[in-house]
Design a protein around this motif. Structure first.
Motif, mmCIF file in Angstrom:
data_model
loop_
_atom_site.group_PDB
_atom_site.id
_atom_site.type_symbol
_atom_site.label_atom_id
_atom_site.label_comp_id
_atom_site.label_asym_id
_atom_site.label_seq_id
_atom_site.Cartn_x
_atom_site.Cartn_y
_atom_site.Cartn_z
ATOM 1 N N ASN A 58 0.865 -1.164 -0.088
ATOM 2 C CA ASN A 58 0.125 0.077 -0.057
ATOM 3 C C ASN A 58 1.002 1.175 -0.080
ATOM 4 O O ASN A 58 1.806 1.508 0.874
ATOM 5 C CB ASN A 58 -0.837 0.034 1.261
ATOM 6 C CG ASN A 58 -2.065 1.079 1.140
ATOM 7 O OD1 ASN A 58 -1.553 2.135 0.845
ATOM 8 N ND2 ASN A 58 -3.002 0.738 1.582
ATOM 9 N N LEU A 97 1.535 5.307 -0.413
ATOM 10 C CA LEU A 97 1.160 6.504 -0.384
ATOM 11 C C LEU A 97 1.968 7.643 -0.985
ATOM 12 O O LEU A 97 3.411 7.941 -0.918
ATOM 13 C CB LEU A 97 1.134 7.274 1.321
ATOM 14 C CG LEU A 97 0.679 6.043 2.163
ATOM 15 C CD1 LEU A 97 0.653 6.748 3.811
ATOM 16 C CD2 LEU A 97 -0.753 5.972 1.944
ATOM 17 N N ASN A 144 0.331 7.303 -9.898
ATOM 18 C CA ASN A 144 -0.787 6.172 -9.651
ATOM 19 C C ASN A 144 -1.011 4.963 -10.626
ATOM 20 O O ASN A 144 -1.257 3.937 -10.358
ATOM 21 C CB ASN A 144 -1.694 6.950 -9.621
ATOM 22 C CG ASN A 144 -3.133 6.330 -8.817
ATOM 23 O OD1 ASN A 144 -3.086 5.242 -8.444
ATOM 24 N ND2 ASN A 144 -4.350 7.075 -9.008
ATOM 25 N N ARG A 183 -2.613 5.527 -2.659
ATOM 26 C CA ARG A 183 -3.382 6.831 -2.358
ATOM 27 C C ARG A 183 -2.560 7.905 -2.913
ATOM 28 O O ARG A 183 -1.359 7.915 -2.283
ATOM 29 C CB ARG A 183 -3.844 6.611 -0.749
ATOM 30 C CG ARG A 183 -4.565 5.399 -0.605
ATOM 31 C CD ARG A 183 -5.241 5.602 0.911
ATOM 32 N NE ARG A 183 -6.181 6.612 0.844
ATOM 33 C CZ ARG A 183 -6.804 7.033 2.259
ATOM 34 N NH1 ARG A 183 -6.494 6.297 3.175
ATOM 35 N NH2 ARG A 183 -7.720 7.872 2.121
ATOM 36 N N TRP A 239 -2.546 10.168 7.237
ATOM 37 C CA TRP A 239 -2.431 8.485 6.654
ATOM 38 C C TRP A 239 -1.552 8.152 7.383
ATOM 39 O O TRP A 239 -1.739 7.036 7.999
ATOM 40 C CB TRP A 239 -2.197 8.705 5.274
ATOM 41 C CG TRP A 239 -3.563 9.077 4.343
ATOM 42 C CD1 TRP A 239 -4.673 9.357 4.715
ATOM 43 C CD2 TRP A 239 -3.349 9.430 3.048
ATOM 44 N NE1 TRP A 239 -5.234 9.629 3.722
ATOM 45 C CE2 TRP A 239 -4.677 9.747 2.501
ATOM 46 C CE3 TRP A 239 -2.359 9.380 1.867
ATOM 47 C CZ2 TRP A 239 -4.992 10.043 1.402
ATOM 48 C CZ3 TRP A 239 -2.546 9.880 0.608
ATOM 49 C CH2 TRP A 239 -3.872 10.450 0.488
#
Length: 484
Positions: free
Chosen positions: A6, A8, A21, A32, A43
């Motif tokens: 994941n 960021l 992205n 994200r 986050w």
């Protein structure tokens, strides 16, 4: 199997957010994206993300200010920082703030994806101590070219290690500057930095210079003398022109690297030593090994981290930044502020710079001292490069029947004319003599194929005096591998 994570992403440039992205998502990661530091911090503080990719300059906060908070809250979270301010100090600040990796903009997307894979696979690195005294204006290395970015990133990775480094590159590329940067921004910065140039010391005195000697060890040794290893204890020892080290001294140096101890010349008691070794050469040491001039086992001990400095002709896009830097230095010494015309800079970018950055610095200092104009014109640059010891490919040539005196007279006529009827600043005699020295030494070394003994005889100089002038003037010539 390629790890998935994941990720960021924080960048105020919408195009970069879109590219990252799409690329990261196609590689199987969850992504994200945000345009500000506040959202990124929210986050991270909530425990989200396995990896962070962030720009340094954000609208609401600088990433370097946020990194300490991230490392304190989640020391295991790798952070990749990107920046268009791609200087040496940016790379150093990123490393010291605890960033996993630094990437200059524009970045190579494939390289970034490889870094992401490595960051998600490797054990997390510990937090590094952040320094508070680094100022961009104190930057030790100049240049934003791709070649220099590779150097910066390599140096940043080595700052918190004691690995032995071998710096290679032509004369004048800045090998000692890099060695000093390794020391001054590394873990041994509170210790001494000691430099020794093997080419500038008589061969029979090198062992004494390195390891010291006892009283009576040889004729003239009336007292005990400390060597460079003892002087560098706890710090860094820079061995410049390591290819000129005689075989006997190579053997003693190898023992230091293998066992961490040495004996003084004439001494018997081993002395433990704790120094970081940084070596440098402008020679092909592998060729020296083949010729029996350099120990292969010592080469591999020294060449733990090889670092090649590019010649200036391979990073001509850095010339403008370097020129501004040297002009500012001249200005700080009391000379008038100056700049170079755009046409002059283009000529400088096409010039091969046989003396590399040192030659460029000498030119800038000459321009600052000898010409009164605020802007150095294209014509002045063309004349300076044409009369340089090794002319640019597009530069003109002197008439075949022109004597040395006539050539100097032509130069002086142009020089006096450049002041528009005024007189040049005082000290002209010494300045002109200094200008003559470089081509004289260069021509003598070239004529003798780099044999310093023959060149010294030709010039009527002591060999040690010649070596000193070669080093000070930045003379870059072909060296005969069999020179003594």
């Amino acid at each position: 199997m390629t790890p998935r994570g994941n990720i960021l992403v924080a960048d105020d440039d919408a195009a970069i957010r879109t590219v990252l992205n799409q690329a990261l998502s196609r590689s199987g990661h969850e992504v994200r994206v945000t345009s500000n530091a506040a959202t990124l911090w929210r986050w991270v503080a909530a425990g989200e993300g396995d990896l962070v990719i962030t720009d340094v300059v954000m609208p609401d906060e600088n990433a370097f200010d946020m990194l300490p908070r991230i490392k304190k809250a989640r020391p295991e979270l790798p952070v990749i920082v990107m920046s268009a301010q791609n200087t040496f100090m940016t790379a150093i600040r990123a490393s010291e703030a605890g960033a996993y990796e630094y990437l200059p903009k524009p970045f190579d997307l494939t390289e970034l994806l490889n870094i992401v894979t490595r960051a998600l696979s490797e054990p997390k690195r510990p937090k590094l101590e952040q320094r508070q005294d680094d100022q961009p204006e104190a930057m030790p290395l100049i240049g934003r070219s791709a070649a220099m970015q590779d150097i910066y990133r390599m140096l940043a990775r080595m700052m918190q290690t004691d690995l032995t480094v071998m710096i290679s590159g032509e004369s004048g590329t800045g090998k000692e500057l890099v060695a000093r940067a390794l020391h001054e921004y590394g873990r041994r910065r509170n210790g001494p930095f000691v430099a020794i140039n093997m080419a500038a010391i008589p061969r029979d005195l090198i062992e004494s210079e390195l390891f010291g000697h006892e009283k009576g060890a040889f004729t003239g040794a009336q007292n005990r003398s400390t060597g460079r290893f003892e002087q560098a204890e706890g710090g860094t020892l820079f061995l410049d022109e390591i290819g000129d080290m005689p075989m006997e001294a190579q053997t003693r140096l190898l023992r230091v690297l293998q066992q961490g101890e040495y004996t003084t010349v004439g001494g018997r008691t081993p002395i433990k030593t704790d120094v970081r070794i940084v070596a440098a050469t402008n020679k092909d040491l592998r060729a020296g090994i083949a010729q029996g001039l350099f120990r292969e086992d010592l080469f591999y001990r020294l060449n733990v981290v090889p670092l090649r400095l590019p010649p200036l002709r391979e990073r001509s896009e850095d010339i403008a930044d370097l020129a501004r830097h040297f002009f500012k230095r001249a200005e700080s010494e009391g000379l008038q502020a100056k700049r170079i015309s755009s046409g002059g800079l283009e000529l400088m970018k096409r010039y091969p710079w046989p003396g590399n950055v040192r030659e460029l610095e000498n030119l800038i200092r000459r321009l600052a001292a000898l010409y009164p104009q605020d802007e150095i014109s294209t014509e002045i640059i063309e004349a300076e490069l044409r009369t340089s010891p090794e002319p640019a490919p597009e530069g003109g040539t002197m008439p075949d029947d022109l004597s040395i005196g006539q050539a100097v007279e032509m130069f002086l006529q142009r020089y006096f004319a450049s002041f528009g009827g005024d007189l040049p600043p005082p000290g002209l005699y010494d300045r002109i003599l200094a200008e003559v020295e470089y081509p004289l030494v260069l021509a003598s070394m070239t004529a003798t194929r780099g044999n310093q003994i023959k060149a010294a005889e030709l010039l009527g100089l002591n060999r040690n005096t010649l070596r000193k002038k070669i080093r000070e003037l930045g003379v870059n010539v072909y060296r005969n591998s069999k020179q003594s």
